[in-house]
Design a protein around this motif. Structure first.
Motif, PDB file in Angstrom:
ATOM      1  N   PHE A   1      52.631  32.120  37.499  1.00  0.00           N
ATOM      2  CA  PHE A   1      52.557  33.415  36.810  1.00  0.00           C
ATOM      3  C   PHE A   1      52.709  34.557  37.810  1.00  0.00           C
ATOM      4  O   PHE A   1      53.489  35.491  37.593  1.00  0.00           O
ATOM      5  CB  PHE A   1      51.221  33.531  36.071  1.00  0.00           C
ATOM      6  CG  PHE A   1      50.962  34.894  35.495  1.00  0.00           C
ATOM      7  CD1 PHE A   1      51.695  35.366  34.423  1.00  0.00           C
ATOM      8  CD2 PHE A   1      49.979  35.709  36.032  1.00  0.00           C
ATOM      9  CE1 PHE A   1      51.458  36.626  33.890  1.00  0.00           C
ATOM     10  CE2 PHE A   1      49.729  36.973  35.507  1.00  0.00           C
ATOM     11  CZ  PHE A   1      50.476  37.430  34.435  1.00  0.00           C
ATOM     12  N   CYS A   2      51.984  34.478  38.903  1.00  0.00           N
ATOM     13  CA  CYS A   2      52.018  35.530  39.922  1.00  0.00           C
ATOM     14  C   CYS A   2      53.427  35.673  40.491  1.00  0.00           C
ATOM     15  O   CYS A   2      53.936  36.794  40.623  1.00  0.00           O
ATOM     16  CB  CYS A   2      51.010  35.199  41.016  1.00  0.00           C
ATOM     17  SG  CYS A   2      50.884  36.466  42.269  1.00  0.00           S
TER      18      CYS A   2
ATOM     19  N   ALA B   1      55.451  39.016  40.114  1.00  0.00           N
ATOM     20  CA  ALA B   1      55.646  39.670  41.412  1.00  0.00           C
ATOM     21  C   ALA B   1      57.123  39.813  41.764  1.00  0.00           C
ATOM     22  O   ALA B   1      57.530  40.824  42.333  1.00  0.00           O
ATOM     23  CB  ALA B   1      54.919  38.891  42.503  1.00  0.00           C
ATOM     24  N   SER B   2      57.945  38.815  41.420  1.00  0.00           N
ATOM     25  CA  SER B   2      59.373  38.921  41.738  1.00  0.00           C
ATOM     26  C   SER B   2      60.016  40.087  40.986  1.00  0.00           C
ATOM     27  O   SER B   2      60.845  40.812  41.535  1.00  0.00           O
ATOM     28  CB  SER B   2      60.098  37.610  41.425  1.00  0.00           C
ATOM     29  OG  SER B   2      60.101  37.358  40.037  1.00  0.00           O
ATOM     30  N   GLU B   3      59.602  40.291  39.730  1.00  0.00           N
ATOM     31  CA  GLU B   3      60.139  41.412  38.958  1.00  0.00           C
ATOM     32  C   GLU B   3      59.610  42.747  39.483  1.00  0.00           C
ATOM     33  O   GLU B   3      60.355  43.724  39.570  1.00  0.00           O
ATOM     34  CB  GLU B   3      59.808  41.240  37.474  1.00  0.00           C
ATOM     35  CG  GLU B   3      60.472  42.257  36.587  1.00  0.00           C
ATOM     36  CD  GLU B   3      62.003  42.186  36.596  1.00  0.00           C
ATOM     37  OE1 GLU B   3      62.631  43.235  36.353  1.00  0.00           O
ATOM     38  OE2 GLU B   3      62.568  41.106  36.856  1.00  0.00           O
ATOM     39  N   VAL B   4      58.332  42.780  39.847  1.00  0.00           N
ATOM     40  CA  VAL B   4      57.759  44.009  40.415  1.00  0.00           C
ATOM     41  C   VAL B   4      58.483  44.357  41.709  1.00  0.00           C
ATOM     42  O   VAL B   4      58.813  45.522  41.957  1.00  0.00           O
ATOM     43  CB  VAL B   4      56.231  43.851  40.651  1.00  0.00           C
ATOM     44  CG1 VAL B   4      55.692  45.002  41.487  1.00  0.00           C
ATOM     45  CG2 VAL B   4      55.503  43.760  39.319  1.00  0.00           C
TER      46      VAL B   4
ATOM     47  N   SER C   1      52.320  44.042  46.717  1.00  0.00           N
ATOM     48  CA  SER C   1      51.253  43.881  47.698  1.00  0.00           C
ATOM     49  C   SER C   1      50.416  42.631  47.444  1.00  0.00           C
ATOM     50  O   SER C   1      50.393  42.085  46.337  1.00  0.00           O
ATOM     51  CB  SER C   1      50.339  45.105  47.675  1.00  0.00           C
ATOM     52  OG  SER C   1      49.634  45.147  46.441  1.00  0.00           O
ATOM     53  N   LYS C   2      49.719  42.199  48.482  1.00  0.00           N
ATOM     54  CA  LYS C   2      48.796  41.067  48.340  1.00  0.00           C
ATOM     55  C   LYS C   2      47.684  41.396  47.356  1.00  0.00           C
ATOM     56  O   LYS C   2      47.223  40.534  46.610  1.00  0.00           O
ATOM     57  CB  LYS C   2      48.192  40.700  49.701  1.00  0.00           C
ATOM     58  CG  LYS C   2      49.175  40.054  50.638  1.00  0.00           C
ATOM     59  CD  LYS C   2      48.513  39.682  51.940  1.00  0.00           C
ATOM     60  CE  LYS C   2      49.512  39.048  52.884  1.00  0.00           C
ATOM     61  NZ  LYS C   2      48.887  38.656  54.141  1.00  0.00           N
ATOM     62  N   ARG C   3      47.286  42.649  47.347  1.00  0.00           N
ATOM     63  CA  ARG C   3      46.239  43.080  46.426  1.00  0.00           C
ATOM     64  C   ARG C   3      46.696  42.926  44.976  1.00  0.00           C
ATOM     65  O   ARG C   3      45.947  42.476  44.116  1.00  0.00           O
ATOM     66  CB  ARG C   3      45.891  44.532  46.731  1.00  0.00           C
ATOM     67  CG  ARG C   3      44.751  45.074  45.940  1.00  0.00           C
ATOM     68  CD  ARG C   3      44.455  46.480  46.377  1.00  0.00           C
ATOM     69  NE  ARG C   3      43.234  46.956  45.776  1.00  0.00           N
ATOM     70  CZ  ARG C   3      42.698  48.103  46.023  1.00  0.00           C
ATOM     71  NH1 ARG C   3      43.259  48.912  46.904  1.00  0.00           N
ATOM     72  NH2 ARG C   3      41.594  48.475  45.435  1.00  0.00           N
ATOM     73  N   LEU C   4      47.933  43.299  44.702  1.00  0.00           N
ATOM     74  CA  LEU C   4      48.479  43.151  43.356  1.00  0.00           C
ATOM     75  C   LEU C   4      48.608  41.674  42.992  1.00  0.00           C
ATOM     76  O   LEU C   4      48.284  41.266  41.872  1.00  0.00           O
ATOM     77  CB  LEU C   4      49.836  43.852  43.238  1.00  0.00           C
ATOM     78  CG  LEU C   4      50.529  43.716  41.886  1.00  0.00           C
ATOM     79  CD1 LEU C   4      49.647  44.226  40.749  1.00  0.00           C
ATOM     80  CD2 LEU C   4      51.861  44.444  41.900  1.00  0.00           C
TER      81      LEU C   4
ATOM     82  N   VAL D   1      43.973  38.057  36.570  1.00  0.00           N
ATOM     83  CA  VAL D   1      44.354  38.242  35.168  1.00  0.00           C
ATOM     84  C   VAL D   1      44.705  36.889  34.554  1.00  0.00           C
ATOM     85  O   VAL D   1      44.279  36.560  33.447  1.00  0.00           O
ATOM     86  CB  VAL D   1      45.530  39.237  35.035  1.00  0.00           C
ATOM     87  CG1 VAL D   1      46.145  39.192  33.650  1.00  0.00           C
ATOM     88  CG2 VAL D   1      45.064  40.640  35.376  1.00  0.00           C
ATOM     89  N   TYR D   2      45.487  36.097  35.291  1.00  0.00           N
ATOM     90  CA  TYR D   2      45.867  34.773  34.782  1.00  0.00           C
ATOM     91  C   TYR D   2      44.635  33.913  34.512  1.00  0.00           C
ATOM     92  O   TYR D   2      44.501  33.326  33.441  1.00  0.00           O
ATOM     93  CB  TYR D   2      46.787  34.058  35.786  1.00  0.00           C
ATOM     94  CG  TYR D   2      47.093  32.640  35.368  1.00  0.00           C
ATOM     95  CD1 TYR D   2      48.146  32.369  34.508  1.00  0.00           C
ATOM     96  CD2 TYR D   2      46.310  31.574  35.804  1.00  0.00           C
ATOM     97  CE1 TYR D   2      48.414  31.070  34.097  1.00  0.00           C
ATOM     98  CE2 TYR D   2      46.567  30.281  35.396  1.00  0.00           C
ATOM     99  CZ  TYR D   2      47.621  30.035  34.547  1.00  0.00           C
ATOM    100  OH  TYR D   2      47.871  28.752  34.131  1.00  0.00           O
TER     101      TYR D   2
END
Length: 139
Positions: free
Chosen positions: A49-50, A54-57, A65-68, A75-76
């Motif tokens: 999920f991450c 993350a790839s789209e972000v 970021s690592k924080r995100l 969230v997952y």
């Protein structure tokens, strides 16, 4: 009207609770991953999920970021927990589960036969906590 177990935007709401920025919530909407049931049925684990989000972000913002990434994993995990409470079963991997620790122990029976070797390889125990009246850090 039939009552659905989750609202259509419940994943976006959950993302807002975890403080995800709007551009990340937009990714949820644009990729049609807006419900907990969709997340639970689509992704096998938090890494998948991450990586997906993350790839789209990263495409849109140039950085993730690592924080995100940590927030996305939280969230997952929260979504899966809520899904389980509602009776949803998480997607299972089609490949066999692999873990390096059990396979290493099962491949080499000598480790189990000689526990003294295992004790020597273990890291030392952590130091005791600092005294209540002293500094929280150690020089």
């Amino acid at each position: 009207a039939t009552h659905l177990p989750f609202s259509i935007m419940d994943l976006v709401d959950l993302g807002q609770q975890f403080g995800l920025p709007n551009h990340v919530l937009d990714v949820f909407r644009d990729k049609a991953v807006v419900s907990i049931s969709t997340l639970v049925k689509t992704f096998e684990d938090d890494e998948q999920f991450c990586d997906f989000v993350a790839s789209e972000v990263q495409k849109r913002q140039g950085i993730c970021s690592k924080r995100l990434r940590l927030a996305l994993k939280m969230v997952y995990l929260e979504a899966v927990q809520k899904g389980k409470l509602k009776g949803l079963k998480p997607k299972m991997s089609s490949s066999p589960v692999s873990s390096s620790a059990p396979s290493a122990a099962s491949d080499n029976g000598e480790d189990e036969a000689s526990p003294e070797e295992d004790e020597e390889e273990e890291p030392p125990p952590p130091p005791p906590p600092p005294p209540p009246d002293g500094p929280a850090w150690r020089p």
